[in-house]
Design a protein around this motif. Structure first.
Motif, PDB file in Angstrom:
ATOM      1  N   ARG A 145     132.359 -52.694 -33.247  1.00  0.00           N
ATOM      2  CA  ARG A 145     131.606 -54.203 -33.261  1.00  0.00           C
ATOM      3  C   ARG A 145     131.538 -54.786 -32.500  1.00  0.00           C
ATOM      4  O   ARG A 145     131.187 -55.785 -32.252  1.00  0.00           O
ATOM      5  CB  ARG A 145     132.513 -54.449 -34.757  1.00  0.00           C
ATOM      6  N   ARG A 146     132.731 -54.706 -31.464  1.00  0.00           N
ATOM      7  CA  ARG A 146     132.563 -55.499 -30.047  1.00  0.00           C
ATOM      8  C   ARG A 146     132.367 -55.125 -29.419  1.00  0.00           C
ATOM      9  O   ARG A 146     131.020 -56.267 -28.752  1.00  0.00           O
ATOM     10  CB  ARG A 146     134.618 -55.142 -30.041  1.00  0.00           C
ATOM     11  N   ASN A 197     136.077 -51.367 -35.154  1.00  0.00           N
ATOM     12  CA  ASN A 197     136.688 -53.103 -34.119  1.00  0.00           C
ATOM     13  C   ASN A 197     135.916 -52.741 -33.243  1.00  0.00           C
ATOM     14  O   ASN A 197     135.714 -53.727 -32.734  1.00  0.00           O
ATOM     15  CB  ASN A 197     138.170 -52.820 -34.637  1.00  0.00           C
ATOM     16  N   LEU A 198     135.961 -51.252 -32.169  1.00  0.00           N
ATOM     17  CA  LEU A 198     135.827 -51.386 -31.493  1.00  0.00           C
ATOM     18  C   LEU A 198     134.153 -51.621 -31.847  1.00  0.00           C
ATOM     19  O   LEU A 198     133.458 -51.998 -30.090  1.00  0.00           O
ATOM     20  CB  LEU A 198     137.079 -50.434 -30.497  1.00  0.00           C
ATOM     21  N   VAL A 243     127.939 -55.457 -30.095  1.00  0.00           N
ATOM     22  CA  VAL A 243     127.937 -57.506 -29.482  1.00  0.00           C
ATOM     23  C   VAL A 243     127.997 -57.141 -27.810  1.00  0.00           C
ATOM     24  O   VAL A 243     126.537 -58.027 -27.034  1.00  0.00           O
ATOM     25  CB  VAL A 243     129.017 -58.311 -29.848  1.00  0.00           C
ATOM     26  N   MET A 244     128.273 -56.156 -27.134  1.00  0.00           N
ATOM     27  CA  MET A 244     128.201 -55.930 -25.782  1.00  0.00           C
ATOM     28  C   MET A 244     127.390 -55.820 -25.156  1.00  0.00           C
ATOM     29  O   MET A 244     125.847 -56.720 -24.780  1.00  0.00           O
ATOM     30  CB  MET A 244     129.394 -55.208 -25.247  1.00  0.00           C
ATOM     31  N   ILE A 274     128.945 -63.250 -27.990  1.00  0.00           N
ATOM     32  CA  ILE A 274     129.307 -62.659 -26.860  1.00  0.00           C
ATOM     33  C   ILE A 274     131.022 -62.395 -27.137  1.00  0.00           C
ATOM     34  O   ILE A 274     130.909 -63.519 -27.504  1.00  0.00           O
ATOM     35  CB  ILE A 274     129.904 -63.518 -25.565  1.00  0.00           C
ATOM     36  N   CYS A 275     131.095 -60.973 -26.856  1.00  0.00           N
ATOM     37  CA  CYS A 275     132.644 -60.497 -27.033  1.00  0.00           C
ATOM     38  C   CYS A 275     133.030 -60.699 -25.032  1.00  0.00           C
ATOM     39  O   CYS A 275     133.047 -60.530 -24.836  1.00  0.00           O
ATOM     40  CB  CYS A 275     132.680 -59.014 -26.774  1.00  0.00           C
ATOM     41  N   ALA A 276     135.041 -61.633 -25.316  1.00  0.00           N
ATOM     42  CA  ALA A 276     135.595 -61.965 -24.218  1.00  0.00           C
ATOM     43  C   ALA A 276     135.890 -60.524 -23.686  1.00  0.00           C
ATOM     44  O   ALA A 276     136.368 -59.597 -24.989  1.00  0.00           O
ATOM     45  CB  ALA A 276     136.543 -62.809 -25.454  1.00  0.00           C
TER      46      ALA A 276
END
Lengths: 222, 290
Positions: free
Chosen positions: B44-45, B41-42, B48-49, B110-112
């Motif tokens: 994947r984020r 999960n990290l 995007v970052m 984006i990733c918030a």
């Protein structure tokens, strides 16, 4: 610590605003799922901050993307006007004033293929979270964070127990249940949020019950 | 189980492990995930970052109506010509942060972190430190754990919303999260990471949220750049041994109190600060017609 790290870093979304873009797209997508019938035109009545600032935040493109079924993290969101044109979907934006609603509220009115109309009102309450507050004049309150069953039925004795029997027979746990009617014995809505995914045959069993008008299922993976 | 930063630090110190380990264990329990599921999960984020941090750095996105077109591109060109005042890392990190801000305005992905408006800060710092220390992706994801874990404490005990706490709560907390990550990624102790977190907040205390025309553009992009730098320098100060004499949880409490004391004009309403200048009002009139 009972706050998940994924609430802090995330969601993955299309910018620029979690409330005015991501939340707006989700609202429209959930509204489309509630209607669940072919439609040819959509009118977005924008209230409050949505009405004042929708252009600068891409709220308009996000809403159109949502009714087309796009997800909040789909990069095609920015091209939704072109997609709507390709699919022959008409849309328009109006500024409206609603009573006692959140700043970021939209009334989404669908003109269906058969000429009838259907509307859903919802608010984007921050961080991409939403709440659906009204379906065709019936007050509701659900966030689409849980799997949800929206049952349109006639207000007759026994319906609720029949519906809950179907759920318990399928080992589906009810998280919350809300009933809404405008007059005794007339048309009513029952919104059930569940802890488990709702299979298609459960929807079919409910549709077979007497006095049911329509059943819509929104699973959280939708 | 921890409820604040001191308790988190105590557990890590007692067990002689980095903060990210304790945060990982907590998340596995909370989300009912395996270690690998959390890292997936990290990852994947982080993907995007990485993408948002680079997309606008090597090209001008030319977004219609954007007030921040080409900022990341110019900063990157400047960073690369090698004759900067604050050095290549700082300039590079600013370019990375500006890129995510531009991608956000361009309706890109984006990733918030923790919000969309502050989405450039944490990625820029993670990537900058990864490059300068030559770290693996796994080590960066451990940094992301540290950052999101300390951020979760702020979400729980204070706020990360500009509308509630001003820019200090949004970009400030993003930078504080990034600084804690940077310290652990650079090999500093859990104690140093918490000091870096606090130093960032004391440097940004009171910063208001005053976006021109209510758009997530100016001064948001500039503050993404400057807060990414705040994170790096506070990590360096903590690694050099500087401590924050006020404990981290009290610093967070002070930040939260200051946020509540801010008048609503200075909390994302575009009615005060930079947004209330005549130039900003003209821009707003031009875009929205009111």
């Amino acid at each position: 610590m009972d706050v998940s790290i994924f609430e802090v870093v995330g969601p993955i979304m299309i910018g620029p605003s979690s409330s005015h873009t991501a939340g707006a797209a989700k609202l429209a997508r959930i509204a489309r799922n509630i209607v669940n019938e072919p439609f040819k035109k959509v009118t977005f009545g924008l209230h409050g901050s949505f009405a004042m600032t929708y252009k600068g935040h891409g709220t308009d493109r996000a809403l159109v993307a949502g009714v087309l079924g796009l997800y909040e993290d789909d990069e095609a969101l920015a091209d939704s006007f072109e997609l709507a044109k390709q699919q022959g979907l008409e849309y328009e934006f109006d500024q409206i004033k609603l009573e006692n609603v959140h700043e970021n509220t939209v009334k989404i009115s669908f003109l269906l293929e058969d000429g009838s109309s259907y509307y859903v009102i919802g608010s984007s309450i921050g961080g991409g979270q939403i709440v659906i507050t009204n379906i065709n004049g019936f007050r509701t309150e659900f966030t689409a964070q849980y799997s949800t069953i929206v049952i349109n039925h006639y207000d007759k004795k026994g319906i609720i127990s029949e519906v809950s029997a179907i759920l318990s027979n399928n080992y589906i746990n009810i998280a919350t249940m809300r009933l809404s009617r405008n007059a005794r014995g007339e048309e009513a809505f029952c919104i059930i949020e569940t802890d488990d995914v709702i299979p298609h045959h459960v929807k079919e069993s409910m549709e077979e019950l007497e006095n049911i008008i329509q059943v819509q299922v929104i699973n959280v993976t939708d | 189980m921890y409820h604040n930063l001191q308790e988190l630090l105590n557990i890590a110190t007692e067990r002689e492990v980095p903060l990210w380990k304790i945060i990982l264990e907590n998340e596995m329990k909370l989300s009912q995930m395996t270690e690998e599921e959390v890292f997936t999960n990290l990852s994947r984020r982080y993907k995007v970052m990485e993408s948002s941090s680079h997309k606008a750095m090597n090209q001008n996105l030319h977004v219609e109506g954007s007030l921040i077109n080409g900022l990341a591109y110019s900063q990157n060109q400047y960073a690369r010509q090698g004759n900067t005042l604050s050095g290549e890392l700082i300039n590079h990190v600013m370019a990375l942060a500006l890129s995510s801000s531009e991608v956000n305005v361009a309706m890109g992905k984006i990733c918030a972190a923790p919000t969309a408006g502050s989405c450039g800060i944490l990625p820029a710092v993670l990537i900058g430190v990864k490059e300068v220390r030559n770290l693996s992706e796994r080590e960066v994801l451990q940094g992301l754990l540290t950052a999101s874990g300390v951020g979760a404490v702020v979400v729980k005990n204070a706020t990360v919303a500009g509308a509630e706490g001003g820019c200090q709560a949004e970009c400030g907390v993003a930078a504080a999260m990034a600084a804690a990550a940077a310290v652990e990624m650079a090999g500093g102790s859990a104690q140093m990471a918490i000091h870096a977190f606090s130093l960032v907040i004391i440097n940004v205390m009171g910063l208001v949220c005053d976006p021109i025309a209510g758009l997530v553009q100016v001064p948001c992009a500039q503050r993404n750049a400057s807060q990414a730098v705040n994170a790096i320098i506070c990590a360096d100060m903590a690694l050099a041994g500087m401590t924050c004499i006020v404990p981290a949880d009290e610093v967070v409490e002070a930040m939260y109190r200051v946020g509540k004391q801010l008048p609503s004009e200075l909390r994302e309403t575009a009615l005060g600060g930079l947004a209330a200048t005549s130039t900003a009002k003209n821009i707003q009139e031009k875009i929205f017609g009111h």
